[in-house]
Design a protein around this motif. Sequence first.
Motif, mmCIF file in Angstrom:
data_model
loop_
_atom_site.group_PDB
_atom_site.id
_atom_site.type_symbol
_atom_site.label_atom_id
_atom_site.label_comp_id
_atom_site.label_asym_id
_atom_site.label_seq_id
_atom_site.Cartn_x
_atom_site.Cartn_y
_atom_site.Cartn_z
ATOM 1 N N LEU A 246 0.856 -1.180 0.000
ATOM 2 C CA LEU A 246 0.000 0.000 0.000
ATOM 3 C C LEU A 246 0.891 1.228 0.000
ATOM 4 C CD1 LEU A 246 -2.940 1.166 0.264
ATOM 5 C CD2 LEU A 246 -2.463 1.338 2.733
ATOM 6 N N SER A 247 0.590 2.164 -0.880
ATOM 7 C CA SER A 247 1.334 3.417 -0.963
ATOM 8 C C SER A 247 0.470 4.544 -0.402
ATOM 9 C CB SER A 247 1.690 3.712 -2.424
ATOM 10 O OG SER A 247 2.237 5.011 -2.559
ATOM 11 N N ILE A 248 1.050 5.368 0.453
ATOM 12 C CA ILE A 248 0.353 6.530 1.001
ATOM 13 C C ILE A 248 1.108 7.772 0.535
ATOM 14 C CG2 ILE A 248 -0.439 7.707 3.084
ATOM 15 C CD1 ILE A 248 -0.374 4.938 4.456
ATOM 16 N N GLY A 249 0.440 8.616 -0.241
ATOM 17 C CA GLY A 249 1.105 9.752 -0.863
ATOM 18 C C GLY A 249 0.763 11.078 -0.207
ATOM 19 N N PHE A 250 1.803 11.884 0.042
ATOM 20 C CA PHE A 250 1.639 13.214 0.608
ATOM 21 C C PHE A 250 2.369 14.238 -0.258
ATOM 22 C CE2 PHE A 250 1.610 10.539 4.573
ATOM 23 C CZ PHE A 250 0.297 10.819 4.965
ATOM 24 N N HIS A 251 1.938 15.491 -0.156
ATOM 25 C CA HIS A 251 2.599 16.604 -0.830
ATOM 26 C C HIS A 251 2.905 17.678 0.205
ATOM 27 C CE1 HIS A 251 0.553 14.484 -4.060
ATOM 28 N NE2 HIS A 251 1.332 15.098 -4.934
ATOM 29 N N LEU A 252 4.098 18.250 0.123
ATOM 30 C CA LEU A 252 4.526 19.239 1.106
ATOM 31 C C LEU A 252 3.570 20.417 1.199
ATOM 32 C CD1 LEU A 252 8.351 19.343 0.254
ATOM 33 C CD2 LEU A 252 7.218 18.009 2.044
ATOM 34 N N ARG A 253 3.096 20.897 0.053
ATOM 35 C CA ARG A 253 2.247 22.095 0.042
ATOM 36 C C ARG A 253 0.801 21.783 0.378
ATOM 37 N NH1 ARG A 253 3.165 20.093 -4.763
ATOM 38 N NH2 ARG A 253 1.437 19.714 -6.221
ATOM 39 N N ILE A 254 0.405 20.508 0.350
ATOM 40 C CA ILE A 254 -0.976 20.130 0.631
ATOM 41 C C ILE A 254 -1.113 19.727 2.095
ATOM 42 C CG2 ILE A 254 -2.888 18.598 0.049
ATOM 43 C CD1 ILE A 254 -1.767 18.354 -2.764
ATOM 44 N N SER A 255 -0.497 18.613 2.471
ATOM 45 C CA SER A 255 -0.603 18.146 3.852
ATOM 46 C C SER A 255 0.346 18.871 4.788
ATOM 47 C CB SER A 255 -0.347 16.637 3.924
ATOM 48 O OG SER A 255 -1.434 15.929 3.403
ATOM 49 N N GLY A 256 1.214 19.709 4.241
ATOM 50 C CA GLY A 256 2.074 20.523 5.098
ATOM 51 C C GLY A 256 1.317 21.620 5.803
ATOM 52 N N ARG A 257 0.078 21.924 5.366
ATOM 53 C CA ARG A 257 -0.763 22.920 6.021
ATOM 54 C C ARG A 257 -1.266 22.386 7.369
ATOM 55 N NH1 ARG A 257 -0.898 28.185 3.838
ATOM 56 N NH2 ARG A 257 -0.253 27.979 1.653
ATOM 57 N N PRO A 258 -1.374 23.254 8.378
ATOM 58 C CA PRO A 258 -1.696 22.793 9.738
ATOM 59 C C PRO A 258 -2.920 21.886 9.844
ATOM 60 C CG PRO A 258 -1.064 25.101 9.783
ATOM 61 C CD PRO A 258 -1.138 24.719 8.333
ATOM 62 N N ALA A 259 -4.040 22.273 9.241
ATOM 63 C CA ALA A 259 -5.265 21.471 9.403
ATOM 64 C C ALA A 259 -5.118 20.090 8.800
ATOM 65 C CB ALA A 259 -6.452 22.203 8.778
ATOM 66 N N ARG A 260 -4.400 20.008 7.688
ATOM 67 C CA ARG A 260 -4.232 18.705 7.034
ATOM 68 C C ARG A 260 -3.101 17.905 7.656
ATOM 69 N NH1 ARG A 260 -4.103 21.916 1.928
ATOM 70 N NH2 ARG A 260 -6.271 22.383 1.433
ATOM 71 N N PHE A 261 -2.194 18.577 8.336
ATOM 72 C CA PHE A 261 -1.056 17.845 8.897
ATOM 73 C C PHE A 261 -1.492 16.892 10.001
ATOM 74 C CE2 PHE A 261 3.116 17.154 10.847
ATOM 75 C CZ PHE A 261 3.824 16.832 9.694
ATOM 76 N N ARG A 262 -2.689 17.129 10.562
ATOM 77 C CA ARG A 262 -3.213 16.160 11.514
ATOM 78 C C ARG A 262 -3.353 14.794 10.848
ATOM 79 N NH1 ARG A 262 -1.811 15.938 15.491
ATOM 80 N NH2 ARG A 262 -3.459 14.494 16.088
ATOM 81 N N ALA A 263 -3.667 14.769 9.565
ATOM 82 C CA ALA A 263 -3.760 13.490 8.856
ATOM 83 C C ALA A 263 -2.396 12.819 8.809
ATOM 84 C CB ALA A 263 -4.305 13.703 7.445
ATOM 85 N N VAL A 264 -1.363 13.594 8.545
ATOM 86 C CA VAL A 264 -0.010 13.036 8.462
ATOM 87 C C VAL A 264 0.395 12.416 9.797
ATOM 88 C CG1 VAL A 264 2.420 13.537 8.012
ATOM 89 C CG2 VAL A 264 0.639 14.724 6.705
ATOM 90 N N THR A 265 0.285 13.189 10.865
ATOM 91 C CA THR A 265 0.752 12.690 12.160
ATOM 92 C C THR A 265 -0.051 11.477 12.620
ATOM 93 O OG1 THR A 265 -0.648 14.346 13.270
ATOM 94 C CG2 THR A 265 1.657 14.921 12.888
ATOM 95 N N GLU A 266 -1.373 11.525 12.449
ATOM 96 C CA GLU A 266 -2.184 10.394 12.911
ATOM 97 C C GLU A 266 -1.950 9.143 12.072
ATOM 98 O OE1 GLU A 266 -6.261 11.145 13.840
ATOM 99 O OE2 GLU A 266 -5.830 13.166 14.591
ATOM 100 N N ILE A 267 -1.750 9.310 10.775
ATOM 101 C CA ILE A 267 -1.467 8.151 9.922
ATOM 102 C C ILE A 267 -0.111 7.555 10.274
ATOM 103 C CG2 ILE A 267 -0.893 7.467 7.555
ATOM 104 C CD1 ILE A 267 -3.151 9.397 6.657
#
Length: 308
Positions: A246-267
């Motif tokens: 399974l590949s999980i893809g992130f972008h610095l300018r997208i999930s790097g924003r505070p509200a979306r970064f919660r997704a990064v940390t929780e994942i």
Amino acid sequence: MSERDLIGYGAQPPKVIWPNGARVAVAVAVNFEEGAELQVGDGDPVSERVGEIVSVVKEGSRDQGQEQLFAYGTRVGLWRFLDALRRTETPATFLMCGRAVERSPMLARAITDAGHEAANHGWTWRPHSDYADAATERQDLLRATDIIEQATGQRPRGFFCRGSESAWTRSLLAEAGYLYTSNAFDDDLPYSDPSGLIVVPYNLDTNDMKFFHPNGFVRAVEMVDYVRDAVEQLLIEAERGRSSTLSIGFHLRISGRPARFRAVTEILEYLASLEDQIWRAQRIDIARHFAAFSPAANTSQTRQGDMT
């Protein structure tokens, strides 16, 4: 009519056992594209229009707002990512555009100094299907390869471009000594390509670009829940003997924003909590493991028994 493989492994996918004994391998991919997107201000004929909003700047004019939306990714988002990856001990593959690395080599070096893989994401953030001839594509592939190596000290062995490859991309990559390509959305397991490359599939559904799509994610929790559902389904299948990636893809300018970064940390925290139920791996490690046990993924030998 073009030749397409609509069958793949069929009812007998290879039973891959990943290095830690798990049957599910999860790869985190972070896209490093900022500065490589098309911008009139950089001499490109048009500016990228995919962003937080649909650009209202007249085509052919410099779009400073879009430039700034991209710049947020490297000015702020990158450091959030590197910190979260370090805290959760997550190995990641950074998909690096050559022009982005050329403009910010110190950032690329910070990524590999932190232990992450540098993969080639093309010279600019564009589909390689746009190339009209192999010679021009070869030039850009090698240019990006060399720039990434010069900046990071790591010669990329993997590739993934925006959209689609050209008819020549895989042969050019093999010629340049690449091990794998990830422009594949058609399987849950790697497979061999006639070019000699290992194909390590990429997932567009477990990807934060869906925050920019109307039928995608709105709040961070939606991506967290979606990724968790995917992992839990693959773990259920693993109990029945089925292997997967399974590949999980992130972008610095997208999930790097505070509200979306919660997704990064929780994942990342969720993946770290699974211990030996999954193998958290860089894409290069998935390709190497698969290649070591399956030099021709579509052979009958591969389909028999476990690869351990």
